[in-house]
Write a protein that holds these residues in place. Structure first.
Motif, short mmCIF file in Angstrom:
data_model
loop_
_atom_site.label_atom_id
_atom_site.label_comp_id
_atom_site.label_asym_id
_atom_site.label_seq_id
_atom_site.Cartn_x
_atom_site.Cartn_y
_atom_site.Cartn_z
N GLN A 50 7.62 -4.37 -0.60
CA GLN A 50 7.05 -3.75 -1.95
C GLN A 50 5.83 -4.68 -2.38
O GLN A 50 4.75 -4.24 -2.97
N VAL A 51 6.17 -5.89 -2.10
CA VAL A 51 5.00 -6.84 -2.67
C VAL A 51 3.74 -6.85 -1.83
O VAL A 51 3.63 -6.90 -0.67
N ASP A 52 2.83 -7.07 -2.61
CA ASP A 52 1.45 -7.55 -1.97
C ASP A 52 1.47 -8.75 -1.62
O ASP A 52 1.33 -9.74 -2.40
N TRP A 53 1.61 -9.07 -0.30
CA TRP A 53 1.72 -10.59 0.21
C TRP A 53 0.30 -11.15 0.39
O TRP A 53 0.25 -12.29 0.72
N THR A 54 -0.70 -10.53 0.38
CA THR A 54 -1.86 -10.80 0.67
C THR A 54 -2.52 -12.02 -0.21
O THR A 54 -3.03 -12.81 0.79
N PRO A 55 -2.25 -12.09 -1.25
CA PRO A 55 -2.89 -13.28 -2.09
C PRO A 55 -1.91 -14.62 -1.57
O PRO A 55 -2.42 -15.79 -1.68
N ILE A 56 -0.91 -14.52 -0.95
CA ILE A 56 -0.28 -15.71 -0.46
C ILE A 56 -0.47 -15.91 1.13
O ILE A 56 -0.70 -16.82 1.56
N VAL A 57 -0.20 -14.94 1.86
CA VAL A 57 -0.24 -15.01 3.32
C VAL A 57 -1.63 -14.66 3.92
O VAL A 57 -1.97 -14.95 5.02
#
Length: 186
Positions: A50-57
């Motif tokens: 459910q986490v938006d991982w875009t800012p990290i990956v």
């Protein structure tokens, strides 16, 4: 989720699994324990997804997968370290975040997973960095929050082939050794 069995029940079940003998009647059935851990892993998997991982990956493709230890791999782990009781095995069921990412990105993913479950990412009881171990074939850092959540580097085909290799080794061991507990209700 609170584990529904007592420490002594799980310890005795682990000893029976380790020694390949029938568990005492006071122990929960093995399949019930694994169903509980699978449900916990499924919950953790969904929360991580459910986490938006875009800012990290960024746009790096990743996969969040879950896998429980087979009875064979669990038994081997209990035999390798006879002083670790079943209830203290950290990765009975685990969730992996697999991607071809830098070590810095991997650190950020592990940190986010720990924070997601309200754990201190700087606490070595929560995050264990296994990347310096020369025996590990894949670079990883584990967040033990609340079950083993791993951020893995170099996944993709390697992660898939690793999972396939684990399954084939497990199947081969069952075939060679036979496993009375595998089909038993305990």
């Amino acid at each position: 989720m609170t584990i529904p069995w007592g420490t002594n029940q799980l310890r005795r079940l682990g000893e029976a699994l380790r020694d390949n003998r029938e568990p005492p009647e006071s122990c929960p059935p093995y399949r019930h324990v694994m169903i509980w851990f699978d449900a916990l892993a499924a919950t953790v998997l969904e929360e991580i997804r459910q986490v938006d991982w875009t800012p990290i990956v960024g746009d790096i493709p990743f996969e969040v997968v879950s896998r429980s230890k087979t009875i064979d791999t669990l038994r081997q782990k209990l035999r390798r370290d006879r002083h670790t009781p079943l209830q203290n095995v950290q990765d009975i069921a685990g969730v992996r975040f697999e991607a071809d990412m830098t070590l810095t990105t991997q650190d950020a993913v592990v940190r986010e997973i720990a924070l997601l479950f309200d754990h201190d990412p700087d606490d070595p009881r929560v995050v264990r960095d296994l990347r310096s171990d020369p025996h590990k074939r894949v670079s990883r850092c584990s967040s033990l929050a609340p079950i083993a959540g791993r951020a893995r580097r170099g996944a993709g085909a390697h992660g898939a082939s690793g999972r396939l290799g684990e399954r084939l080794r497990d199947r081969g061991r069952r075939h060679r050794e036979g496993d009375p507990l595998r089909s038993d209700s305990r």
